[in-house]
Design a protein around this motif. Structure first.
Motif, PDB file in Angstrom:
ATOM      1  N   LYS A 199       0.850  -1.192   0.000  1.00  0.00           N
ATOM      2  CA  LYS A 199       0.000   0.000   0.000  1.00  0.00           C
ATOM      3  C   LYS A 199       0.883   1.239   0.000  1.00  0.00           C
ATOM      4  N   VAL A 200       0.484   2.212  -0.822  1.00  0.00           N
ATOM      5  CA  VAL A 200       1.122   3.527  -0.825  1.00  0.00           C
ATOM      6  C   VAL A 200       0.011   4.533  -1.091  1.00  0.00           C
ATOM      7  N   GLY A 201      -0.195   5.438  -0.162  1.00  0.00           N
ATOM      8  CA  GLY A 201      -1.315   6.370  -0.272  1.00  0.00           C
ATOM      9  C   GLY A 201      -2.622   5.606  -0.374  1.00  0.00           C
ATOM     10  N   ALA A 202      -3.451   5.949  -1.349  1.00  0.00           N
ATOM     11  CA  ALA A 202      -4.739   5.275  -1.550  1.00  0.00           C
ATOM     12  C   ALA A 202      -4.621   4.075  -2.483  1.00  0.00           C
TER      13      ALA A 202
ATOM     14  N   TYR B  73       3.858  -8.795 -13.275  1.00  0.00           N
ATOM     15  CA  TYR B  73       2.424  -8.532 -13.269  1.00  0.00           C
ATOM     16  C   TYR B  73       1.947  -8.254 -11.843  1.00  0.00           C
ATOM     17  N   PHE B  74       0.812  -7.551 -11.718  1.00  0.00           N
ATOM     18  CA  PHE B  74       0.208  -7.230 -10.428  1.00  0.00           C
ATOM     19  C   PHE B  74      -1.111  -6.547 -10.710  1.00  0.00           C
ATOM     20  N   VAL B  75      -1.859  -6.227  -9.656  1.00  0.00           N
ATOM     21  CA  VAL B  75      -3.094  -5.468  -9.787  1.00  0.00           C
ATOM     22  C   VAL B  75      -2.972  -4.241  -8.891  1.00  0.00           C
ATOM     23  N   ILE B  76      -3.337  -3.072  -9.445  1.00  0.00           N
ATOM     24  CA  ILE B  76      -3.337  -1.831  -8.668  1.00  0.00           C
ATOM     25  C   ILE B  76      -4.787  -1.451  -8.396  1.00  0.00           C
ATOM     26  N   HIS B  77      -5.145  -1.329  -7.114  1.00  0.00           N
ATOM     27  CA  HIS B  77      -6.475  -0.869  -6.700  1.00  0.00           C
ATOM     28  C   HIS B  77      -6.325   0.558  -6.179  1.00  0.00           C
ATOM     29  N   ASN B  78      -7.184   1.450  -6.635  1.00  0.00           N
ATOM     30  CA  ASN B  78      -7.178   2.828  -6.136  1.00  0.00           C
ATOM     31  C   ASN B  78      -8.412   2.996  -5.252  1.00  0.00           C
ATOM     32  N   THR B  79      -8.204   3.060  -3.946  1.00  0.00           N
ATOM     33  CA  THR B  79      -9.316   3.212  -3.000  1.00  0.00           C
ATOM     34  C   THR B  79      -9.644   4.674  -2.737  1.00  0.00           C
ATOM     35  N   GLY B  80      -8.922   5.565  -3.391  1.00  0.00           N
ATOM     36  CA  GLY B  80      -9.098   6.996  -3.156  1.00  0.00           C
ATOM     37  C   GLY B  80     -10.152   7.627  -4.051  1.00  0.00           C
TER      38      GLY B  80
ATOM     39  N   GLY C 100     -11.218   5.020  -7.393  1.00  0.00           N
ATOM     40  CA  GLY C 100     -12.107   3.900  -7.109  1.00  0.00           C
ATOM     41  C   GLY C 100     -11.966   2.746  -8.079  1.00  0.00           C
ATOM     42  N   GLY C 101     -10.973   2.784  -8.950  1.00  0.00           N
ATOM     43  CA  GLY C 101     -10.820   1.751  -9.973  1.00  0.00           C
ATOM     44  C   GLY C 101      -9.627   0.854  -9.739  1.00  0.00           C
ATOM     45  N   GLU C 102      -9.378   0.004 -10.720  1.00  0.00           N
ATOM     46  CA  GLU C 102      -8.221  -0.876 -10.658  1.00  0.00           C
ATOM     47  C   GLU C 102      -7.673  -1.078 -12.065  1.00  0.00           C
ATOM     48  N   VAL C 103      -6.384  -1.390 -12.116  1.00  0.00           N
ATOM     49  CA  VAL C 103      -5.719  -1.721 -13.371  1.00  0.00           C
ATOM     50  C   VAL C 103      -5.006  -3.047 -13.162  1.00  0.00           C
ATOM     51  N   LYS C 104      -5.247  -3.981 -14.087  1.00  0.00           N
ATOM     52  CA  LYS C 104      -4.618  -5.296 -14.004  1.00  0.00           C
ATOM     53  C   LYS C 104      -3.426  -5.371 -14.945  1.00  0.00           C
ATOM     54  N   PHE C 105      -2.301  -5.696 -14.389  1.00  0.00           N
ATOM     55  CA  PHE C 105      -1.109  -6.005 -15.159  1.00  0.00           C
ATOM     56  C   PHE C 105      -1.073  -7.527 -15.235  1.00  0.00           C
TER      57      PHE C 105
END
Length: 159
Positions: free
Chosen positions: A24-27, A48-55, A97-102
């Motif tokens: 986690k870093v920021g939101a 690869y990874f998934v980034i979730h933006n909870t902000g 509020g979105g996510e990006v899948k690598f």
């Protein structure tokens, strides 16, 4: 009583490892960074990874780097003239509020000019630093695996 405590500890151990592979870093939350094990003569490796933006505001992944590679680039797969091609992108937006899948056949990190191949075998981990426009930098540990996790395979087949 001791046996019950040992059993409880053994049952909780996988849970500890599951949470240890999220950052986690920021939101922003980065989930399960991984790379597939490659043959010893492979010139590049992908992460690869998934980034979730909870902000409530968007952020942007500006770049990446790793001590195991001379060059680290953000890439995506695109269809051009009925041919799937890989191309470098300057950045990747992560919507509020979105996510990006690598994932394979999607966005991914391409590591070139590999320096330390000893970290690219099954069960090993290597560091990867992600540089975000607003949240700043975060270093994750990329788990090297023999095959893609089931979720990544499902993502590829869903596209």
């Amino acid at each position: 009583m001791l046996k019950k405590l040992m059993l409880l500890a053994a049952l909780m151990l996988p849970t500890c490892f599951a949470h240890a592979h999220e950052y986690k870093v920021g939101a922003l939350e980065i989930a399960h960074p991984w790379s597939q094990e490659l043959p010893p003569n492979a010139p590049t490796v992908a992460a690869y990874f998934v980034i979730h933006n909870t902000g409530s505001t968007a952020d942007r992944l500006l770049g990446v780097d790793s001590p195991i590679a001379g060059i680290a680039q953000l890439h995506e797969h695109v269809m051009q003239n009925d041919l799937m091609k890989m191309q470098e992108v300057p950045s990747v937006e992560v919507a509020a509020g979105g996510e990006v899948k690598f994932a394979p056949m999607a966005y991914h990190v391409m590591l070139l000019e590999l320096k330390d191949r000893s970290l690219l075998s099954d069960g090993k981990r290597f560091p990867l630093t992600l540089h975000f426009e607003k949240a700043g930098d975060v270093t994750v540990e990329v788990a090297v695996q023999k095959k893609a996790p089931d979720a990544a395979v499902e993502h590829v087949h869903a596209q």
